[in-house]
Design an enzyme around this catalytic site. Structure first.
Site, PDB file in Angstrom:
ATOM      1  CG  ASP A 484      44.057  58.696  11.957  1.00  0.00           C
ATOM      2  OD1 ASP A 484      45.268  58.562  12.214  1.00  0.00           O
ATOM      3  OD2 ASP A 484      43.156  58.540  12.787  1.00  0.00           O
TER       4      ASP A 484
HETATM    5  C1  BGC Z   1      47.862  59.609  15.705  1.00  0.00           C
HETATM    6  C2  BGC Z   1      46.877  58.584  15.197  1.00  0.00           C
HETATM    7  C3  BGC Z   1      45.502  58.971  15.613  1.00  0.00           C
HETATM    8  C4  BGC Z   1      45.206  60.403  15.174  1.00  0.00           C
HETATM    9  C5  BGC Z   1      43.824  60.866  15.560  1.00  0.00           C
HETATM   10  C6  BGC Z   1      47.455  60.991  15.299  1.00  0.00           C
HETATM   11  O1  BGC Z   1      48.306  61.926  15.865  1.00  0.00           O
HETATM   12  O2  BGC Z   1      49.149  59.313  15.238  1.00  0.00           O
HETATM   13  O3  BGC Z   1      47.218  57.291  15.660  1.00  0.00           O
HETATM   14  O4  BGC Z   1      44.566  58.094  15.050  1.00  0.00           O
HETATM   15  O5  BGC Z   1      46.151  61.278  15.711  1.00  0.00           O
HETATM   16  O6  BGC Z   1      43.693  61.100  16.886  1.00  0.00           O
HETATM   17  C1  NOJ Z   2      44.390  55.473  15.992  1.00  0.00           C
HETATM   18  C2  NOJ Z   2      42.998  55.870  15.614  1.00  0.00           C
HETATM   19  O1  NOJ Z   2      42.141  55.782  16.720  1.00  0.00           O
HETATM   20  C3  NOJ Z   2      42.461  55.068  14.492  1.00  0.00           C
HETATM   21  O2  NOJ Z   2      41.221  55.560  14.082  1.00  0.00           O
HETATM   22  C4  NOJ Z   2      43.413  55.011  13.355  1.00  0.00           C
HETATM   23  O3  NOJ Z   2      42.879  54.144  12.431  1.00  0.00           O
HETATM   24  C5  NOJ Z   2      44.784  54.556  13.802  1.00  0.00           C
HETATM   25  N1  NOJ Z   2      45.249  55.397  14.841  1.00  0.00           N
HETATM   26  C6  NOJ Z   2      45.814  54.522  12.685  1.00  0.00           C
HETATM   27  O4  NOJ Z   2      46.198  55.779  12.290  1.00  0.00           O
END
Ligand code: BGC
Ligand code: NOJ
Length: 794
Positions: A484
């Site tokens: 994401d």
């Molecule tokens: C993080 C991700 C996470 C996303 C949503 C980002 O800042 O790097 O790992 O899934 O936030 O919370």
């Molecule tokens: C953490 C998030 O909880 C998850 O939804 C996402 O897929 C990973 N980060 C990778 O960005």
């Protein structure tokens, strides 16, 4: 190398012997809806149901020093004040030990001939923490000393508790009755819940006002009442309510005393809230106090907790020649799967508990780690998740556990989300054989009257992908896919915008995802097999398989970069994760998903992709997410390029996705590579505890990658999809125990010759001796209830 602790496999505990760990090493307590986080120095907090809206203890994430605040016991022995868990006073102890076990933590400190052993746990069936404090005079002289308890209340909403001081500092309310200190802020109006901290004997003094107990200019390490050996007997009105009991105790040499504290939460019906004007109804709190009035009752409740965990963890036991593997599989990985399932990504020492609820993709993936442990709860979770889907197959990205309603602040638009519902449901049915779940009537967006069967939800999930294909016939990425931080329609140059929710440019977007393509092929095949098994219309099954085949062709045609699978096409249709790119030439997600989907296996694409992952992504501590790391901000790519090189989604070792490659390796029959990748991310194999920094008994979301300042440094431990995915990788791909709709397929891919697996599967108990020739053999064991001892040659 410095060690801060060690595993005690026989007790399923991790034993910390030096309190000054490189970061708080925590544990979780609770199995139903009352949960606690507790560090090795007894820091942390608890909540009921929802870490944001029903927070019981206050906790300051950004405090200095780190991890101040929790459930503290102070001992004042002459001029010395100390804590059994070392903090907050940090008085050097003669002995310290913290044992983190399954749902409990036991902290023991000893100083000047006085030993304090504190057992913390959340009993099954009660909304409380029990603290059993056992004090023993280990010296030769009689000892008189004082014991203080201490907790600080959160004013329930953990978010406003940290912001809205103009109101908060006037709302605090308490009551004191018998041995119990009650926290009843906001109970008189809209809340029907209060908290309490009680003890099973009469106290000699108490405090409920923080300033009186600690002093305006002191810290937790020097409460003025403790230093003076007094209590203020204060009644909090506003400001910051706390709860502290004082006991003046004397112990003969060799003698012990035991005190039982209960930190609880109560909900009352609106009509039963008060027994007199302003006087709260304490019946339920009293009942909870009565349930833990004696040591025998505590022993029984603690034994019940042990039985709960033993029963769960006895469902899958491996005995191999590798102790690190056995302790990971038998204890810590499964335990972490349970904790991650309970909490999703809400509350850890990296997740504040106020930000996120339950993620649609996260929670579906978490199911893979617990379907064999708590199938009934998995079933309910699937229904809850599916209820947040929209009629077009899209879904809310998150929902709040308290209400189970989709979260409007985040909305939807993450185009991998719908497919995870197929993933989670298939995992559940393979484990349980409960095809009936497919007939459950499940609403859209929680709206009564909109119900369709769960099977229909799966169909529209699948369709959501085929309805949203891009110019190459690959899935449009939407706001983002699993990664994401790869925000291809975001285009943000405004630091005040969230990468997660901003889409500045979507019209005409050509951004497509190879990760979703691989996921679609893999899950599409599983979906077709499920449809086939339940006798769905063959024409529809055929349609599904055709869509899968079309996706495979699209990947082979436009998703192959020569040596590996591309990662994506951006908004303009330009390649991401290609040799042509200046940075970010190769990414892990598409190598993982496309090799798990075996796309182009016959033409050798999978082997090539796995070789490239090994060559370019593997480093000492695992496989990095992408390489070369982005060294500047690419407005076209979003958050991924906002991270410094080697961290998080920008070339960190994102442990969640390493198992995708491990499974891909195993599917390709490459046992040595699969095993090596697995060992690198598994904490039990990690030698340097100081470098790793976070808990050596649980997986992290991220370990700093080769481009970081300190490669190998772990972060974001505990709540991560890594738990479920490493479980799937080790139990299914490596050890080869693969649940199928009608039995277990044994298909090992691990460089270990013979091992034993005891596996409960539905109503069967298998005791398997697996003789693994290493030649990729497989044996199908049709499901049959009852005990079975089998020797399996693979
Ligand atoms: C993080 C991700 C996470 C996303 C949503 C980002 O800042 O790097 O790992 O899934 O936030 O919370
Ligand atoms: C953490 C998030 O909880 C998850 O939804 C996402 O897929 C990973 N980060 C990778 O960005």
């Amino acid at each position: 190398m410095k060690e801060y602790g060690h595993f005690d496999d026989a007790h399923r505990e991790y034993v910390i012997t030096d309190p000054a760990t490189p970061w708080p090493w925590i544990n979780y307590m609770g199995t139903e809806d009352f949960f606690s986080l507790i560090s090795n120095t007894a820091g942390g907090y608890c909540f009921c149901k929802d870490a944001k809206f029903r927070r019981i203890l206050r906790y300051r994430y950004n405090g200095v020093p780190m991890d101040d605040g929790g459930r503290y016991y102070y001992i004042k022995d002459g001029d010395t004040v100390w804590n059994p868990g070392w903090k907050p006073c940090k008085t050097p102890l003669d002995f310290y030990e913290c044992r983190h076990g399954m749902g409990y933590t036991r902290v023991t400190g000893e100083k000047d001939g006085l030993k304090a052993d504190v057992l913390f746990f959340v009993p099954i069936g009660h909304r409380c923490e029990v603290h059993r404090v056992k004090l023993t005079n280990t010296g030769v002289a009689k000892k008189s000393f004082q014991l203080y308890s201490f907790v600080e209340w959160c004013l329930w909403n953990a978010s406003t508790d940290m912001e809205n001081f103009q109101r908060n500092l006037s709302t605090g309310q308490v009551e004191i009755e018998g041995n119990v200190l009650y926290h009843k802020t906001e109970y008189r109006e809209r809340r029907d819940h209060y908290a309490f901290f009680g003890v099973n004997r009469k106290f000699d003094g108490f405090d409920t006002d923080r300033e009186t107990f600690i002093g305006m200019y002191n810290g937790f390490n020097a409460p003025q009442q403790v230093l003076a050996g007094t209590s203020g007997n204060s009644v909090a009105h506003g400001w910051s309510p706390v709860a502290s009991h004082r006991f003046d105790l004397t112990l003969e040499p060799g003698a012990s005393e035991e005190l039982i504290f209960v930190l609880g939460y109560v909900e009352n019906l609106p009509e039963e809230k008060f027994v007199a004007p302003q006087i709260i109804n304490k019946a339920k709190a009293q009942a909870m106090m009565d349930a833990f009035a004696t040591g025998a009752q505590v022993d029984a409740a603690f034994a019940q907790l042990r039985v709960f965990w033993d029963d769960l963890l006895d469902r899958f036991i491996v005995e191999s020649e590798v102790p690190e593997l056995d302790r990971t599989v038998n204890v810590w990985n499964q335990y972490q799967c349970m904790i991650t399932f309970f909490f999703s990504r809400s509350a850890s020492y990296f997740e504040s508990g106020i930000g996120r609820g339950m993620g649609f993709r996260d929670s579906n993936q978490d199911l893979a780690g617990i379907v064999h442990l708590i199938p009934d709860r998995a079933r309910q979770r699937i229904i809850d998740i599916a209820s947040t889907q929209f009629p077009d197959g899209g879904c809310y990205h998150q929902y709040q556990p308290l209400t189970k309603r989709g979260n409007n602040d985040i909305g939807g638009g993450f185009n991998d989300d719908p497919l995870w519902l197929i993933f989670g449901t298939v995992a559940y049915i393979r484990e349980t054989g409960d095809f009936g779940i497919l007939n459950e009537q499940v609403p859209f967006d929680n709206k009564p009257g909109t119900e369709v069967s769960l099977l229909d939800h799966l169909k529209i999930s699948f369709k959501h992908v085929t309805d949203n294909l891009g110019p190459h016939g690959l899935p449009l990425i939407g706001r983002a896919d699993w990664n994401d931080c790869l925000n291809l329609n975001c285009f943000s140059d405004n630091p005040d915008e969230s990468f997660q929710t901003t889409e500045n440019k979507t019209e005409g977007s050509k951004a497509e995802s190879l990760m979703i393509a691989g996921l679609f092929v893999a899950e599409g095949r599983d979906f077709a097999a499920l449809l086939d098994r339940i006798g769905e219309d063959p024409a529809y099954v055929d349609e599904v398989l055709k869509a899968v085949a079309a996706m495979e062709s699209a990947v082979k045609k436009d998703g192959w970069d020569g040596g590996w699978f591309l990662r994506a096409y951006d908004y303009y249709g330009r390649k991401i994760g290609s040799d042509e790119c200046e940075e970010g030439k190769i990414f892990i997600e598409s190598q993982g998903w496309c090799t798990m989907a075996r796309i182009g296996a016959e033409e050798g694409l999978c082997d090539k992709a796995l070789d490239s992952a090994k060559k370019y992504l593997e480093c000492e501590h695992g496989l990095v997410l992408n390489t070369p790391a982005y060294t500047k901000y690419f407005i076209d790519y979003g958050e991924i390029s906002s991270y410094p090189q080697g961290y998080k989604e920008n070339a960190g070792i994102f442990c969640h996705n390493n198992p995708w490659v491990i499974i891909g390796e195993a599917m390709a029959g490459r046992a040595e590579d699969a095993w090596r990748h697995y060992k690198k991310i598994t904490p039990a194999f990690t030698k340097d505890q100081a470098l790793r920094k976070v808990e050596p008994y649980v997986f992290c979301q991220m370990v700093a990658g080769k481009d970081a300042a300190k490669p190998g440094e772990g972060k974001n431990s505990w709540l991560t999809g890594t738990a479920a995915w490493t479980w799937k990788a080790v139990s299914e791909a490596l050890l080869g125990i693969k649940p199928q709709f009608d039995g277990l397929l044994v298909e090992p891919c691990i460089p270990i010759g013979t091992y034993r697996i005891r596996r409960r599967f539905r109503e069967a108990e298998y005791d398997l001796i697996i003789r693994n020739s290493g030649k990729g053999g497989k044996v199908f064991i049709p499901y049959k209830p009852g005990k079975q001892t089998l020797e399996v040659d693979c």
